[in-house]
Design a protein around this motif. Structure first.
Motif, mmCIF file in Angstrom:
data_model
loop_
_atom_site.group_PDB
_atom_site.id
_atom_site.type_symbol
_atom_site.label_atom_id
_atom_site.label_comp_id
_atom_site.label_asym_id
_atom_site.label_seq_id
_atom_site.Cartn_x
_atom_site.Cartn_y
_atom_site.Cartn_z
ATOM 1 N N VAL A 16 0.519 -0.768 0.366
ATOM 2 C CA VAL A 16 -0.348 -0.170 0.037
ATOM 3 C C VAL A 16 0.764 0.888 0.100
ATOM 4 O O VAL A 16 2.527 1.188 0.627
ATOM 5 N N VAL A 17 0.240 2.444 -0.338
ATOM 6 C CA VAL A 17 1.082 3.823 -0.520
ATOM 7 C C VAL A 17 0.865 4.089 0.679
ATOM 8 O O VAL A 17 -0.284 3.995 0.727
ATOM 9 N N ARG A 33 -5.565 -11.930 1.164
ATOM 10 C CA ARG A 33 -5.584 -12.740 2.986
ATOM 11 C C ARG A 33 -4.474 -12.822 3.088
ATOM 12 O O ARG A 33 -3.471 -13.506 3.858
ATOM 13 N N TYR A 34 -4.237 -11.149 3.117
ATOM 14 C CA TYR A 34 -2.852 -11.248 3.539
ATOM 15 C C TYR A 34 -2.948 -10.963 5.665
ATOM 16 O O TYR A 34 -3.862 -9.447 6.096
ATOM 17 N N SER A 35 -2.360 -10.745 6.719
ATOM 18 C CA SER A 35 -2.496 -10.762 7.486
ATOM 19 C C SER A 35 -1.136 -9.116 7.744
ATOM 20 O O SER A 35 -1.999 -8.033 8.808
ATOM 21 N N SER A 36 -0.538 -9.091 6.664
ATOM 22 C CA SER A 36 0.333 -7.408 7.084
ATOM 23 C C SER A 36 0.105 -7.042 5.721
ATOM 24 O O SER A 36 0.491 -8.041 4.756
ATOM 25 N N LEU A 50 1.719 -2.431 7.673
ATOM 26 C CA LEU A 50 0.141 -2.170 8.496
ATOM 27 C C LEU A 50 -0.472 -3.881 8.901
ATOM 28 O O LEU A 50 -0.194 -4.509 7.892
ATOM 29 N N SER A 51 -0.582 -4.081 9.490
ATOM 30 C CA SER A 51 -1.037 -5.656 9.854
ATOM 31 C C SER A 51 -2.921 -5.695 10.429
ATOM 32 O O SER A 51 -3.519 -3.893 10.749
ATOM 33 N N GLU A 52 -3.271 -6.607 10.821
ATOM 34 C CA GLU A 52 -4.359 -6.047 10.861
ATOM 35 C C GLU A 52 -4.839 -5.759 11.838
ATOM 36 O O GLU A 52 -5.601 -5.840 12.409
ATOM 37 N N GLY A 53 -4.120 -6.641 13.069
ATOM 38 C CA GLY A 53 -4.176 -6.441 14.551
ATOM 39 C C GLY A 53 -4.016 -4.855 14.287
ATOM 40 O O GLY A 53 -4.604 -3.790 15.481
ATOM 41 N N LYS A 79 -2.115 3.887 14.243
ATOM 42 C CA LYS A 79 -0.537 4.126 14.998
ATOM 43 C C LYS A 79 -0.441 2.150 14.187
ATOM 44 O O LYS A 79 -0.896 1.365 15.080
ATOM 45 N N ARG A 80 0.716 2.215 14.353
ATOM 46 C CA ARG A 80 1.597 0.879 14.084
ATOM 47 C C ARG A 80 2.350 -0.048 15.420
ATOM 48 O O ARG A 80 3.096 0.991 16.047
ATOM 49 N N HIS A 81 1.703 -1.245 15.863
ATOM 50 C CA HIS A 81 2.095 -1.587 16.512
ATOM 51 C C HIS A 81 3.962 -1.787 16.400
ATOM 52 O O HIS A 81 4.905 -1.569 17.172
ATOM 53 N N ARG A 82 4.188 -2.323 15.164
ATOM 54 C CA ARG A 82 5.260 -2.888 14.859
ATOM 55 C C ARG A 82 6.084 -2.950 13.628
ATOM 56 O O ARG A 82 4.936 -3.844 13.024
ATOM 57 N N ASP A 83 6.815 -2.521 13.282
ATOM 58 C CA ASP A 83 7.251 -2.478 12.000
ATOM 59 C C ASP A 83 7.859 -3.582 11.231
ATOM 60 O O ASP A 83 8.754 -3.644 12.121
#
Length: 134
Positions: A16-17, A33-36, A50-53, A79-83
């Motif tokens: 994604v951009v 079907r990606y989780s991130s 970017l993650s589903e979480g 807000k991203r938890h972890r890149d």
């Protein structure tokens, strides 16, 4: 061994951009079907993951879910938890393996921080499994 052996080039990778809406990102993740998914800048630099979480926690904090409203939310507001930590294209295979232990894909960047693709943990494991069973 060169990490380019494992590289899935940018043209074959979904990402994604930075100016995408949350809805665009969610739809791309759902279709594939990606989780991130990697986030890149308009110029092509790797920004983060970017993650589903991240999306779920965003909606929890918001207190509601509105698919139509998600069209007006920029993914950079989330807000991203972890890149996922990137690795340089000229890195050693040991570095790649070490980084891949804690993330399902490793973004690969050049010396200008430009996103050139990913290496998946699945491809690394498959390669070593194949050579060990010969």
């Amino acid at each position: 061994m060169n990490i380019l052996f494992f590289l899935k080039p940018k043209v074959t990778v979904e990402y994604v951009v930075e100016n995408y809406s949350l809805r665009q990102a969610m739809e791309k993740m759902e279709i594939h079907r990606y989780s991130s998914i990697p986030i890149i800048s308009k110029a092509g630099e790797y920004i983060g993951t970017l993650s589903e979480g991240d999306i779920l926690w965003y909606f929890k904090k918001l207190g509601k879910f509105n698919l139509q409203a998600s069209e007006n939310i920029n993914i950079m507001e989330i807000k991203r938890h972890r890149d996922n930590a990137p690795i340089k294209v000229d890195a050693q295979i040991q570095d790649l393996i070490n980084v891949s232990k804690s993330q399902n894909f490793v973004p690969v960047i050049d010396d200008r921080n430009m996103f050139i693709g990913i290496v998946t943990r699945q491809d690394i494991i498959s390669y070593f499994y194949d050579i060990s069973s010969k």
